[in-house]
Design a protein around this motif. Structure first.
Motif, short mmCIF file in Angstrom:
data_model
loop_
_atom_site.label_atom_id
_atom_site.label_comp_id
_atom_site.label_asym_id
_atom_site.label_seq_id
_atom_site.Cartn_x
_atom_site.Cartn_y
_atom_site.Cartn_z
N SER A 86 0.82 -1.22 0.00
CA SER A 86 0.00 0.00 0.00
C SER A 86 0.85 1.26 0.00
O SER A 86 0.45 2.30 -0.54
CB SER A 86 -0.93 0.01 1.22
OG SER A 86 -0.18 -0.16 2.41
N PHE A 122 2.46 2.34 -3.70
CA PHE A 122 1.63 2.80 -4.81
C PHE A 122 1.96 4.23 -5.26
O PHE A 122 1.47 4.67 -6.30
CB PHE A 122 0.15 2.71 -4.44
CG PHE A 122 -0.39 1.30 -4.47
CD1 PHE A 122 0.17 0.33 -5.28
CD2 PHE A 122 -1.47 0.94 -3.67
CE1 PHE A 122 -0.33 -0.97 -5.32
CE2 PHE A 122 -1.99 -0.35 -3.70
CZ PHE A 122 -1.41 -1.30 -4.52
N MET A 168 4.80 0.89 -11.66
CA MET A 168 3.66 0.15 -11.14
C MET A 168 3.33 -1.08 -11.99
O MET A 168 2.84 -2.09 -11.49
CB MET A 168 2.43 1.06 -11.05
CG MET A 168 2.45 1.98 -9.86
SD MET A 168 2.45 1.11 -8.26
CE MET A 168 4.19 1.19 -7.83
N PRO A 194 -3.09 -5.20 -0.07
CA PRO A 194 -1.84 -4.44 0.01
C PRO A 194 -1.19 -4.36 1.39
O PRO A 194 0.01 -4.13 1.48
CB PRO A 194 -2.26 -3.06 -0.49
CG PRO A 194 -3.36 -3.33 -1.46
CD PRO A 194 -4.13 -4.45 -0.82
N TYR A 242 -6.34 1.53 -6.44
CA TYR A 242 -4.95 1.26 -6.75
C TYR A 242 -4.58 1.84 -8.11
O TYR A 242 -5.47 2.10 -8.94
CB TYR A 242 -4.70 -0.26 -6.77
CG TYR A 242 -5.24 -1.02 -5.60
CD1 TYR A 242 -5.37 -0.43 -4.34
CD2 TYR A 242 -5.62 -2.36 -5.73
CE1 TYR A 242 -5.86 -1.14 -3.26
CE2 TYR A 242 -6.12 -3.08 -4.65
CZ TYR A 242 -6.25 -2.47 -3.42
OH TYR A 242 -6.75 -3.17 -2.36
N PRO A 243 -3.29 2.02 -8.39
CA PRO A 243 -2.88 2.52 -9.71
C PRO A 243 -3.35 1.59 -10.83
O PRO A 243 -3.24 0.36 -10.71
CB PRO A 243 -1.34 2.54 -9.62
CG PRO A 243 -1.05 2.66 -8.16
CD PRO A 243 -2.13 1.87 -7.47
N PHE A 264 -0.84 -0.94 -12.16
CA PHE A 264 -0.62 -2.06 -11.25
C PHE A 264 -1.71 -3.11 -11.42
O PHE A 264 -1.44 -4.31 -11.55
CB PHE A 264 -0.58 -1.58 -9.80
CG PHE A 264 -0.58 -2.70 -8.80
CD1 PHE A 264 0.60 -3.27 -8.40
CD2 PHE A 264 -1.78 -3.18 -8.27
CE1 PHE A 264 0.60 -4.33 -7.49
CE2 PHE A 264 -1.78 -4.24 -7.37
CZ PHE A 264 -0.59 -4.81 -6.98
#
Length: 293
Positions: free
Chosen positions: A88, A91, A96, A188, A230-231, A234
């Motif tokens: 986490s 990020f 990513m 995460p 999240y990205p 990723f």
């Protein structure tokens, strides 16, 4: 950490403890970092059954990075300290896509550990008593949870969610017999990562207390449950890496499996952040079209 727990840990280690600091942990246990004269260890207090969790970690450690269990005590585990940062916290860093690929590969690798049958572990020998199939369990489990979730979901939403679970439960018959190791809490905060030499690596998978034997699609669904937070690079790389090990349809079946976790989460007491997020997701899922099988 109580003085009595500190005494027990110190005796098990045969070493004095010079300092104790609290680490971020799960909702069912306390996690502490202990400084010793010759190094550091991590202590986990609480959780369903440390002996079962330690046994799971021992078999998983041959396939994925897992902290070594140094001692198992009543209600506690002493673990090696593994350097790294929670996923986490990574990020906000670059690369990513690379990180998502690494996490997807490691999560897929967990499932290379297999058992004789699906189900929950009953002892430190990882025995699995016979149980009814997941496709049969979901409607009843969802009904029980919705009856206990009135403090978080309105009656219409609870009824809609129960109907959705009941409608999609039969799809799980396709994976009822799968008996792979499932972490069951992949997210995460339970993944430590490092970036030595500029390349992302998974340093450790933490917190195996909810593990069971079943379908690995549940882990992928758990990881992507709150993917909007999240990205994007990723998430896409994670799905691609995990999906490269499984046939088409795994995302839909994982989506159905995740109904177990979402149903259970919303029964938590008020003020539980993840439970509140789960309630929001349930509201969303009851008002949108499900993914294609």
């Amino acid at each position: 950490m109580r003085a009595e727990d500190l005494r027990r840990v110190s005796e098990a280690l045969g070493s004095p403890v010079t300092s104790v600091s609290t680490l971020a942990g799960g909702f069912s246990h306390e996690t502490c970092l202990l400084e010793l004269p010759d190094g550091q260890v991590v202590v986990r207090l609480g959780g369903p059954d440390p002996a079962i969790e330690a046994a799971v970690m021992a078999v998983a450690r041959d396939q994925v990075p897992v902290p070594e269990v140094l001692h198992v005590l009543p209600g506690a585990m002493i673990l090696e300290y593994v350097p790294g940062i929670p996923l986490s916290e990574a990020f906000t860093e670059p690369a990513m896509k690379e990180l998502g690929h690494q996490v997807g590969e490691v999560v897929a690798q967990i499932a290379t550990v297999t058992f004789d049958r699906p189900g929950f572990f009953s002892d430190a020998n990882l025995s699995i008593p016979p149980e009814s199939a997941w496709s049969e369990q979901l409607p009843a489990m969802a009904a029980t949870c919705m009856a206990a979730a009135g403090h978080r979901l309105d009656p219409a939403t609870r009824e809609a969610w129960l109907s959705l679970c009941t409608a999609h439960a039969p799809a799980l018959s396709e994976i009822d017999a799968q008996s792979h190791l499932v972490h069951a809490d992949i997210n995460p905060k339970n993944i430590l990562v490092t970036r030595p030499g500029g390349t992302w690596q998974v340093a450790a998978i933490l917190d195996w207390e909810f593990s069971y034997s079943g379908s690995p699609y549940g882990d992928a669904a758990n990881m992507t449950r709150f993917a909007a937070d999240y990205p994007e690079d990723f998430v896409n790389a994670f799905r691609e890496a995990f999906g490269s090990h499984h046939p088409d349809g795994w995302e839909y079946l994982g989506w159905v499996l995740d109904m177990f976790a979402l149903s259970d989460l919303v029964t938590r007491p008020p003020g539980h952040q993840i439970a509140d997020q789960a309630a929001t997701r349930i509201r969303t899922l009851t008002t949108q079209a499900p993914p294609h099988p």
